[in-house]
Design an enzyme around this catalytic site. Sequence first.
Site, PDB file in Angstrom:
ATOM      1  N   HIS A 206       0.852  -1.192   0.000  1.00 10.95           N
ATOM      2  CA  HIS A 206       0.000   0.000   0.000  1.00 10.95           C
ATOM      3  C   HIS A 206       0.888   1.242   0.000  1.00 10.95           C
ATOM      4  CE1 HIS A 206      -2.862   3.023   1.438  1.00 10.95           C
ATOM      5  NE2 HIS A 206      -3.824   2.179   1.116  1.00 10.95           N
ATOM      6  N   CYS A 244      -3.536   2.859  -4.460  1.00 13.01           N
ATOM      7  CA  CYS A 244      -4.547   3.607  -3.718  1.00 13.01           C
ATOM      8  C   CYS A 244      -4.599   5.035  -4.258  1.00 13.01           C
ATOM      9  CB  CYS A 244      -4.210   3.593  -2.232  1.00 13.01           C
ATOM     10  SG  CYS A 244      -5.351   4.588  -1.260  1.00 13.01           S
ATOM     11  N   HIS A 271      -7.464   0.470  -4.566  1.00 15.74           N
ATOM     12  CA  HIS A 271      -8.338   1.301  -3.723  1.00 15.74           C
ATOM     13  C   HIS A 271      -8.695   2.502  -4.580  1.00 15.74           C
ATOM     14  CE1 HIS A 271      -6.540   0.004   0.456  1.00 15.74           C
ATOM     15  NE2 HIS A 271      -7.149  -0.982  -0.174  1.00 15.74           N
ATOM     16  N   ASP A 316     -12.935   3.323  -1.008  1.00 14.64           N
ATOM     17  CA  ASP A 316     -12.111   3.535   0.185  1.00 14.64           C
ATOM     18  C   ASP A 316     -12.796   4.576   1.042  1.00 14.64           C
ATOM     19  OD1 ASP A 316     -10.006   3.171   1.877  1.00 14.64           O
ATOM     20  OD2 ASP A 316      -8.470   3.823   0.490  1.00 14.64           O
ATOM     21  N   HIS A 317     -12.050   5.134   1.976  1.00 13.45           N
ATOM     22  CA  HIS A 317     -12.623   6.072   2.946  1.00 13.45           C
ATOM     23  C   HIS A 317     -13.812   6.831   2.382  1.00 13.45           C
ATOM     24  CE1 HIS A 317      -8.262   6.444   4.587  1.00 13.45           C
ATOM     25  NE2 HIS A 317      -8.742   5.221   4.651  1.00 13.45           N
ATOM     26  N   TYR A 330     -14.967   4.614   7.484  1.00  9.44           N
ATOM     27  CA  TYR A 330     -15.427   3.270   7.136  1.00  9.44           C
ATOM     28  C   TYR A 330     -16.889   3.009   7.471  1.00  9.44           C
ATOM     29  CZ  TYR A 330     -10.850   1.938   5.555  1.00  9.44           C
ATOM     30  OH  TYR A 330      -9.692   1.858   4.828  1.00  9.44           O
TER      31      TYR A 330
HETATM   32  C1  DNO Z   1      -6.555   3.166   5.753  1.00 10.47           C
HETATM   33  C2  DNO Z   1      -5.988   2.089   4.964  1.00 10.47           C
HETATM   34  C3  DNO Z   1      -4.610   1.709   5.443  1.00 10.47           C
HETATM   35  C4  DNO Z   1      -4.199   0.424   4.776  1.00 10.47           C
HETATM   36  C5  DNO Z   1      -2.806  -0.013   5.144  1.00 10.47           C
HETATM   37  C6  DNO Z   1      -2.406  -1.214   4.356  1.00 10.47           C
HETATM   38  O1  DNO Z   1      -7.718   3.310   5.810  1.00 10.47           O
HETATM   39  O2  DNO Z   1      -5.992   2.384   3.614  1.00 10.47           O
HETATM   40  O3  DNO Z   1      -4.627   1.547   6.825  1.00 10.47           O
HETATM   41  O4  DNO Z   1      -5.081  -0.585   5.142  1.00 10.47           O
HETATM   42  O5  DNO Z   1      -1.893   0.981   4.944  1.00 10.47           O
HETATM   43  O6  DNO Z   1      -1.431  -1.915   5.052  1.00 10.47           O
END
Ligand code: DNO
Length: 351
Positions: A206, A244, A271, A316-317, A330
């Site tokens: 990531h 991401c 992501h 994602d978020h 989340y």
């Molecule tokens: C946050 C996530 C990160 C991700 C880690 C992967 O919301 O995108 O915490 O899970 O960096 O190891």
Amino acid sequence: MKMGFRWYGEGNDSVTLNHIKQIPGVETIVWSLHDVPAGEEWPMEKILEVKKQAEQSGFTIDVVESVNVHEDIKLGLPSRDVYIENYKRTIKKLGKAGVKVICYNFMPVFDWIRTDLFKELEDGSTAMFYEKAEVDQIDPIVLVQRIADNPNYTMSGWEPERLENLTKLFNAYKDIKEEDLMNNLRYFLEAIIPVCEENAIKMAIHPDDPPWPIFGLPRIITSQENIRRVLQLVDSPSNGVTLCSGSLGANPNNDIVNMIREFADRIPFAHVRNVRVYENGDFIETSHRAQDGTVDMVGIMKAYHESGFNGYIRPDHGRHIWDEKCRPGYGLYDRALGIMYLLGIWDSLEQ
Ligand code: DNO
């Protein structure tokens, strides 16, 4: 393209598998054993328990996010070998259970960083915010305490064991430069990638979030050039990246569409989310819709489509909307909206 949704587990998430089931298009849950500390081997019974729960709801457990990497591995300490052996054993077990992708990160001490978890947007929703000037001057211990004091503090990346002995950890990293971190990543990958190949697992690193050094700690997964270097450290399809868009997108110099074109066959997991970046370097997370932020969401989906992407993807978020009480970033609602947006773009590209 296979759609996933991050789920923190039974009793550990305001979102349930039944909720996720009602979002169109989701095939896999993206999960982890959040109670196993970094460095420890994952117990098979616990892995199989999640598998059973997921399958009962019609999901696969193809993507794990994350198997966290112990700090001694990132620091390159002699004790790393023990933790690497544990990591290998976990990989084997996950492979046996049918997992296909393991997402992880190589950020020293902290995972992602924000200064405000619930900053109000114009529409009355809240979202996670990063104020650059504040991070540049704040004592990290104060920031960590502020986040830890939050009633919703149960976020991955902020596991309590990471935050103990913070001062000690900072000292340990005092002499670690970016090049050292890259070498320590190489050592880790050289050890685990053969095991991944034997077990049909793809590792997916990531990016650092935000993608620049903070608090004087080195960060290396920050740019197209550095991702290219990481993929070359061990040139195997099992050594991949979790691309991401939100993390990389916090730096407007990152051309994510171009990265997708270059790294297509090494992106087992994506992501896709939006952020709005301001001129002073601050950024806020927005809805997934392209117009709401500065990330080229449509261009990104097009690039995946054009490159024949058949990996896993997840929203994602999200913002916190409709009065939802959830983990920062989340919740159910905004991520479900995000999925519908991503699938809408994708389906129209399929015409
Ligand atoms: C946050 C996530 C990160 C991700 C880690 C992967 O919301 O995108 O915490 O899970 O960096 O190891």
